[in-house]
Design a protein around this motif. Structure first.
Motif, mmCIF file in Angstrom:
data_model
loop_
_atom_site.group_PDB
_atom_site.id
_atom_site.type_symbol
_atom_site.label_atom_id
_atom_site.label_comp_id
_atom_site.label_asym_id
_atom_site.label_seq_id
_atom_site.Cartn_x
_atom_site.Cartn_y
_atom_site.Cartn_z
ATOM 1 N N GLN A 27 35.187 38.015 44.576
ATOM 2 C CA GLN A 27 35.681 39.082 44.084
ATOM 3 C C GLN A 27 35.778 38.931 42.877
ATOM 4 O O GLN A 27 36.008 40.901 42.310
ATOM 5 N N PHE A 28 36.991 38.460 41.955
ATOM 6 C CA PHE A 28 37.473 38.127 40.745
ATOM 7 C C PHE A 28 36.436 37.705 39.353
ATOM 8 O O PHE A 28 35.781 36.085 40.028
ATOM 9 N N VAL A 29 36.644 37.561 38.041
ATOM 10 C CA VAL A 29 36.033 37.136 37.506
ATOM 11 C C VAL A 29 37.374 37.136 36.945
ATOM 12 O O VAL A 29 37.968 38.386 36.069
ATOM 13 N N LEU A 30 38.243 36.263 35.869
ATOM 14 C CA LEU A 30 39.209 35.551 35.672
ATOM 15 C C LEU A 30 38.160 35.263 33.809
ATOM 16 O O LEU A 30 38.293 33.698 33.623
ATOM 17 N N TYR A 31 39.579 35.783 32.855
ATOM 18 C CA TYR A 31 39.560 35.426 31.269
ATOM 19 C C TYR A 31 40.394 34.953 31.233
ATOM 20 O O TYR A 31 40.840 35.868 31.519
ATOM 21 N N TYR A 32 40.454 34.071 30.085
ATOM 22 C CA TYR A 32 41.508 33.690 30.196
ATOM 23 C C TYR A 32 41.228 32.737 28.461
ATOM 24 O O TYR A 32 40.824 31.980 27.974
ATOM 25 N N TYR A 33 42.508 33.098 27.387
ATOM 26 C CA TYR A 33 42.623 32.517 25.798
ATOM 27 C C TYR A 33 44.087 32.289 26.293
ATOM 28 O O TYR A 33 44.906 32.841 25.815
ATOM 29 N N LYS A 34 44.133 30.785 25.493
ATOM 30 C CA LYS A 34 45.236 30.269 25.270
ATOM 31 C C LYS A 34 45.980 31.453 23.725
ATOM 32 O O LYS A 34 45.118 31.319 22.428
ATOM 33 N N ARG A 35 46.772 31.682 23.722
ATOM 34 C CA ARG A 35 48.011 32.405 22.503
ATOM 35 C C ARG A 35 48.767 31.009 22.520
ATOM 36 O O ARG A 35 49.196 30.334 22.810
ATOM 37 N N SER A 36 48.992 31.169 20.511
ATOM 38 C CA SER A 36 50.282 30.487 20.318
ATOM 39 C C SER A 36 50.796 30.605 19.725
ATOM 40 O O SER A 36 50.848 32.312 19.512
ATOM 41 N N GLY A 37 52.328 30.300 20.053
ATOM 42 C CA GLY A 37 53.665 30.216 19.899
ATOM 43 C C GLY A 37 54.611 32.033 20.521
ATOM 44 O O GLY A 37 54.799 32.660 20.368
ATOM 45 N N GLN A 38 53.529 32.125 21.591
ATOM 46 C CA GLN A 38 54.390 33.127 22.819
ATOM 47 C C GLN A 38 54.412 32.313 24.403
ATOM 48 O O GLN A 38 53.744 31.689 23.960
ATOM 49 N N GLU A 39 55.581 32.750 25.288
ATOM 50 C CA GLU A 39 56.492 32.363 25.652
ATOM 51 C C GLU A 39 55.490 32.701 27.129
ATOM 52 O O GLU A 39 55.296 32.412 28.236
ATOM 53 N N ASN A 40 55.686 34.281 27.046
ATOM 54 C CA ASN A 40 54.883 34.681 28.151
ATOM 55 C C ASN A 40 53.526 35.359 28.184
ATOM 56 O O ASN A 40 52.705 34.569 27.466
ATOM 57 N N PHE A 41 52.874 35.743 29.632
ATOM 58 C CA PHE A 41 51.478 35.680 29.176
ATOM 59 C C PHE A 41 51.005 37.461 29.779
ATOM 60 O O PHE A 41 52.109 38.339 29.150
ATOM 61 N N ARG A 42 49.959 37.842 28.510
ATOM 62 C CA ARG A 42 49.913 39.313 29.511
ATOM 63 C C ARG A 42 48.374 39.467 30.147
ATOM 64 O O ARG A 42 47.527 38.361 30.088
ATOM 65 N N LEU A 43 48.215 40.878 30.516
ATOM 66 C CA LEU A 43 47.195 40.879 31.612
ATOM 67 C C LEU A 43 46.873 41.977 31.330
ATOM 68 O O LEU A 43 47.045 43.278 30.589
ATOM 69 N N GLY A 44 45.162 41.574 30.978
ATOM 70 C CA GLY A 44 44.024 43.290 31.651
ATOM 71 C C GLY A 44 43.411 43.168 32.394
ATOM 72 O O GLY A 44 42.628 42.513 32.815
ATOM 73 N N ILE A 45 43.481 44.469 33.123
ATOM 74 C CA ILE A 45 42.590 44.627 34.279
ATOM 75 C C ILE A 45 40.807 45.126 33.670
ATOM 76 O O ILE A 45 41.221 46.443 33.597
ATOM 77 N N SER A 46 39.631 45.604 34.425
ATOM 78 C CA SER A 46 38.589 45.564 34.181
ATOM 79 C C SER A 46 38.042 46.162 35.613
ATOM 80 O O SER A 46 37.699 45.116 36.464
ATOM 81 N N VAL A 83 41.377 40.510 34.606
ATOM 82 C CA VAL A 83 40.468 40.548 35.458
ATOM 83 C C VAL A 83 39.494 41.361 35.797
ATOM 84 O O VAL A 83 39.755 42.251 35.884
ATOM 85 N N ILE A 84 38.553 40.523 36.097
ATOM 86 C CA ILE A 84 37.583 41.451 35.707
ATOM 87 C C ILE A 84 37.143 41.684 37.868
ATOM 88 O O ILE A 84 36.825 40.854 38.466
ATOM 89 N N VAL A 85 37.689 42.813 38.669
ATOM 90 C CA VAL A 85 36.998 43.585 39.859
ATOM 91 C C VAL A 85 35.850 43.634 40.140
ATOM 92 O O VAL A 85 35.054 43.686 39.520
ATOM 93 N N ARG A 86 34.828 42.811 41.558
ATOM 94 C CA ARG A 86 33.703 42.639 41.835
ATOM 95 C C ARG A 86 33.055 43.886 43.175
ATOM 96 O O ARG A 86 35.117 43.692 43.420
ATOM 97 N N LYS A 87 32.246 44.093 43.124
ATOM 98 C CA LYS A 87 32.225 45.359 44.480
ATOM 99 C C LYS A 87 32.832 44.732 45.486
ATOM 100 O O LYS A 87 33.147 45.583 46.491
ATOM 101 N N PRO A 88 33.242 42.936 46.041
ATOM 102 C CA PRO A 88 33.486 43.309 47.372
ATOM 103 C C PRO A 88 35.068 43.243 47.644
ATOM 104 O O PRO A 88 35.729 43.267 48.431
ATOM 105 N N ALA A 89 35.417 43.507 46.378
ATOM 106 C CA ALA A 89 36.474 42.722 46.534
ATOM 107 C C ALA A 89 37.796 44.598 47.261
ATOM 108 O O ALA A 89 38.469 44.399 47.616
ATOM 109 N N VAL A 90 37.057 45.662 47.386
ATOM 110 C CA VAL A 90 37.236 46.891 47.482
ATOM 111 C C VAL A 90 37.573 46.857 48.580
ATOM 112 O O VAL A 90 38.106 47.675 49.202
#
Length: 117
Positions: A27-46, A83-90
């Motif tokens: 259903q999904f693809v998750l890309y992730y990238y480590k940022r230095s000096g940050q304590e919280n995460f950021r989320l983008g959805i495609s 997070v990339i949404v794939r068709k079966p997730a719908v």
């Protein structure tokens, strides 16, 4: 979702796509990238036009944001996520979507506790 948790700029998305790692399930693809000096995460959805019209795409975005918002204390900080949404997730219900999102984070080993996601 609060501003500090959003990934919005094109250059940030490109950085995660180019330099980050990825994991996927049906259903999904998750890309992730480590940022230095940050304590919280950021989320983008495609969600591309392949999954449906604007109503469907925005509904999927809203549901994923809500799932992440409710579980944000259990997700590892200091990363940018896409997070990339794939068709079966719908076709899935909210509970099934939540289970699938948790699965993809667990698969990437990006949960704070073993019982969480």
């Amino acid at each position: 979702m609060e501003r500090e948790y959003r990934l919005a700029k094109r250059e940030d998305f490109n950085k995660v796509y180019r330099a980050g790692k990825s994991v996927a399930n049906h259903q999904f693809v998750l890309y992730y990238y480590k940022r230095s000096g940050q304590e919280n995460f950021r989320l983008g959805i495609s969600a591309s036009k392949k999954i449906g019209n604007a109503v469907v795409r925005n509904r999927m975005r809203r549901m994923i944001k809500e799932i992440v918002r409710l579980n944000n204390n259990k997700i590892v900080g200091g990363y940018d996520y896409i997070v990339i949404v794939r068709k079966p997730a719908v076709t899935l219900s909210y509970q099934e979507l939540e289970k699938s999102v948790k699965h993809v984070f667990r698969k990437a080993s990006l949960n704070k506790t073993a019982s969480m996601i």
